[in-house]
Design a protein around this motif. Structure first.
Motif, short mmCIF file in Angstrom:
data_model
loop_
_atom_site.label_atom_id
_atom_site.label_comp_id
_atom_site.label_asym_id
_atom_site.label_seq_id
_atom_site.Cartn_x
_atom_site.Cartn_y
_atom_site.Cartn_z
N ASN A 217 0.82 -1.21 0.00
CA ASN A 217 0.00 0.00 0.00
C ASN A 217 0.86 1.27 0.00
O ASN A 217 0.55 2.24 -0.67
CB ASN A 217 -0.94 0.01 1.21
CG ASN A 217 -1.99 -1.10 1.11
OD1 ASN A 217 -2.21 -1.65 0.03
ND2 ASN A 217 -2.60 -1.44 2.23
N CYS A 218 1.98 1.22 0.75
CA CYS A 218 2.90 2.38 0.77
C CYS A 218 3.49 2.60 -0.62
O CYS A 218 3.55 3.73 -1.11
CB CYS A 218 4.02 2.15 1.78
SG CYS A 218 3.46 2.22 3.49
N HIS B 219 -5.83 4.22 -5.46
CA HIS B 219 -4.50 3.87 -4.97
C HIS B 219 -4.45 4.02 -3.45
O HIS B 219 -4.04 5.02 -2.91
CB HIS B 219 -3.44 4.75 -5.63
CG HIS B 219 -3.10 4.26 -6.99
ND1 HIS B 219 -2.24 3.22 -7.22
CD2 HIS B 219 -3.54 4.65 -8.21
CE1 HIS B 219 -2.13 3.00 -8.51
NE2 HIS B 219 -2.91 3.85 -9.14
N SER B 220 -4.89 2.99 -2.78
CA SER B 220 -4.82 2.92 -1.33
C SER B 220 -4.93 1.46 -0.99
O SER B 220 -4.73 0.61 -1.83
CB SER B 220 -5.98 3.70 -0.71
OG SER B 220 -7.19 3.04 -1.03
N SER B 221 -5.33 1.14 0.23
CA SER B 221 -5.48 -0.27 0.60
C SER B 221 -6.57 -0.94 -0.22
O SER B 221 -6.76 -2.13 -0.18
CB SER B 221 -5.81 -0.38 2.09
OG SER B 221 -7.03 0.28 2.34
N ASP C 193 2.23 1.63 -3.43
CA ASP C 193 1.13 2.02 -4.31
C ASP C 193 0.86 3.52 -4.20
O ASP C 193 0.67 4.21 -5.20
CB ASP C 193 -0.13 1.25 -3.90
CG ASP C 193 -0.80 0.60 -5.11
OD1 ASP C 193 -0.18 0.58 -6.18
OD2 ASP C 193 -1.94 0.13 -4.96
N GLU C 194 0.87 4.02 -2.96
CA GLU C 194 0.62 5.45 -2.74
C GLU C 194 1.76 6.29 -3.31
O GLU C 194 1.53 7.34 -3.91
CB GLU C 194 0.44 5.72 -1.24
CG GLU C 194 -0.93 5.27 -0.72
CD GLU C 194 -0.99 5.17 0.79
OE1 GLU C 194 -0.08 5.71 1.45
OE2 GLU C 194 -1.94 4.55 1.30
N GLU C 195 3.00 5.82 -3.12
CA GLU C 195 4.16 6.53 -3.69
C GLU C 195 4.03 6.63 -5.21
O GLU C 195 4.24 7.68 -5.81
CB GLU C 195 5.46 5.78 -3.36
CG GLU C 195 5.99 6.01 -1.97
CD GLU C 195 7.17 5.09 -1.67
OE1 GLU C 195 7.91 4.72 -2.61
OE2 GLU C 195 7.34 4.72 -0.49
N ALA D 216 1.33 6.39 -7.01
CA ALA D 216 0.20 7.25 -7.40
C ALA D 216 0.59 8.72 -7.33
O ALA D 216 0.28 9.50 -8.24
CB ALA D 216 -0.99 6.97 -6.48
N SER D 217 1.29 9.11 -6.27
CA SER D 217 1.65 10.53 -6.13
C SER D 217 2.69 10.92 -7.19
O SER D 217 2.67 12.01 -7.72
CB SER D 217 2.19 10.82 -4.73
OG SER D 217 3.32 10.03 -4.47
#
Length: 544
Positions: A433-434, A466-468, A436-438, A440-441
């Motif tokens: 998830n971390c 893009h999260s859990s 994925d978030e990176e 996405a940003s």
């Protein structure tokens, strides 16, 4: 007695989780462990010298050593030789670890030899020693007994972990040794640098016994070279497969993936050397070329692969390594990669496989990752390497086929607790998830302009937020496969999926996406044990 009874008794030799933790903190002298193995061998009725009769090919490495062994065994079997092959771990049934002529020994044969060895060790125990060796040592002893009793012409023996202090290293006079590609793995046992690991792997070298290695990074290659010189072992560097193909037809490999070419090149040298040392008349004609030096190591001979060698390479099968199962709308890609470099190779293979398949004219395509990893491996590193595959869903589960494995002894594992493995899966999900978030940003700030974007991407299902939202954890492999397949795999059919699988909103929305998709591509990786559990459910014949 029945096969399952033998396997249940064998499982009692597994080190339980709490003891394993204690042993890691208070590790004894590894040389003493090797001496203990020799004592077990003597108590079982064999001497170290008896193993010389097996004409052993001893292979170590971090990745590709199993595939190298599989290629080597199949090549030599193609000559009509009776082969033994000892490998680990098993995927579905423990008897896969001990093979004769490429096939796991039968349940009856496994049962017979298990109890014969077990009773012999019981009979010879005294107050000064532990009556039974641990699980892997017992199976190693058993393999030696099976191969000698069944009178194989040769035995291909894959090292368990490391080399120098691995229990297979009681072998004193192999015919030839091999080192496949080196990398970082089992750091708590072997060391935290590839040079330290190379020192351990070079421990299988023997005085006067030829050894071959694939090209390694300069540091570990220098360590292997120094180890070989200290032991007076002639070490050769394998030329690439292209050198053996020059002037002839290209070689066809039974195992997919570009990285298998390096394993095949090593296997050809091992087989060629074995045949020469056994005075076989058809070992392959040497090509007219001067032997060269690279990194101060002599290059192995370049020879014309024989028809037997070509046949062996083409017919090699090694389940769970770059394996593809096509089932209706589902395609399963199975690879037990569990080190950074082997995961990189797995990603290359998976992406190439997706590019080369038939494109669908319409409908969505969904990509799913099914992942787990064990031991001291860094899942954050491995998952980051998997990011370029652009998965729509990441699914994590322990290496348990069912929530309870009591009905199937082959899949039991006492070295970890259920709590430990589920917590590990939640950690994997958190890392994913971390990442994925990176991603996405980063994508928000670096969206390519249309004219630079290149060809249109594959038609994928709409990405979940893009999260859990894009990841799920299941308590066992069976539940994970039920959710991924949505009853669309013609072989893996369950009466009905438990409603509890759809309680999470992502599981509910994802289920409808998977159910409607024109094609679902599932990569299963991170652990050979995970791949084995998946194969057990997708290929029921392997359990027969």
């Amino acid at each position: 007695m029945e096969y399952q009874d033998a396997v249940r008794m064998l499982n009692t030799l597994q080190t339980n989780a709490s003891y394993l933790e204690q042993a890691k903190r208070q590790r004894g002298d590894p040389q003493t462990q090797l001496e203990a193995m020799e004592l077990y061998l003597a108590r079982s009725g064999l001497q170290v010298e008896d193993l010389d009769r097996l004409n052993i090919i001893h292979v170590t490495g971090t990745k590709g050593k199993g595939s190298t062994c599989a290629f080597t065994e199949c090549i030599l079997r193609s000559y009509g030789l009776k082969t033994g092959f000892f490998s680990s771990p098993h995927l579905v049934q423990v008897r896969e670890r001990i093979r004769i002529n490429g096939q796991p020994i039968s349940p009856d044969l496994f049962t017979k030899y298990f109890w014969r060895l077990y009773h012999q060790l019981e009979k010879t125990k005294d107050g000064s020693c532990v009556s039974m060796p641990p699980y892997f040592r017992f199976l190693t002893l058993m393999a030696f007994h099976v191969f000698l009793q069944e009178k194989v012409d040769l035995a291909v023996v894959e090292v368990g972990i490391g080399g120098a202090y691995d229990c297979t290293n009681i072998i004193r006079k192999p015919v030839v040794c091999g080192v496949s590609s080196l990398g970082i793995d089992h750091t708590s046992l072997l060391g935290d640098t590839v040079e330290k690991i190379a020192w351990q792997k070079g421990g299988i070298f023997k005085q006067g016994v030829p050894a071959f290695t694939v090209l390694q990074p300069e540091g570990p290659l220098a360590v292997l070279r120094d180890r070989a010189q200290q032991i007076s072992c002639p070490l050769y560097l394998c030329p690439p497969l292209e050198a053996l193909e020059e002037g002839g037809l290209p070689l066809t490999l039974g195992l997919e993936g570009e990285h298998q070419r390096s394993n095949a090149a090593l296997a050809l040298q091992l087989a060629h050397c074995w045949l020469q040392r056994q005075n076989h008349h058809d070992a392959g004609e040497l090509k007219a070329s001067r032997p060269g030096l690279l990194w101060q190591l002599p290059l192995a001979p370049v020879f014309q692969p024989t028809s037997h060698m070509r046949l062996g390479l083409r017919n090699t099968e090694w389940l769970g390594r770059t394996q593809v199962l096509r089932r209706g709308p589902l395609t399963w890609y199975l690879d037990g990669a569990h080190t950074p470099s082997s995961v990189q190779a797995c990603v290359r293979w998976f992406r190439q496989a997706l590019q080369s398949r038939e494109r669908l004219s319409g409908g969505t395509e969904v990509r799913v990752l099914l992942f787990n990893t064990t031991g001291d491996r860094d899942s954050a590193v491995l998952l980051k390497l998997l990011q370029p595959c652009q998965f729509d869903y990441a699914v994590f589960c322990p290496n348990l086929t069912e929530v309870s494995s009591t009905g199937n002894a082959d899949q039991q594992n006492f070295t970890v607790t259920l709590d430990q493995v589920l917590l590990r899966c939640l950690e994997h999900q958190q890392h994913w998830n971390c990442l994925d978030e990176e991603q996405a940003s980063t994508a928000l700030w670096s969206a390519p302009s249309p004219e630079l974007a290149g060809p249109a991407p594959l038609l994928l299902a709409p990405h979940p937020p893009h999260s859990s939202a894009s990841s799920l954890v299941f308590s066992c492999i069976s539940h994970a496969l039920q959710w991924i397949s949505q009853g669309r795999d013609p072989v893996f059919q369950t009466p009905s999926s438990p409603k509890s699988l759809l309680t999470h909103p992502v599981a509910r929305s994802g289920a409808s996406v998977l159910h409607e998709a024109a094609a679902v591509h599932v990569l299963v990786t991170g652990s050979l044990h995970l791949v084995g559990g998946v194969l057990k459910l997708l290929e029921p014949a392997l359990s027969q």
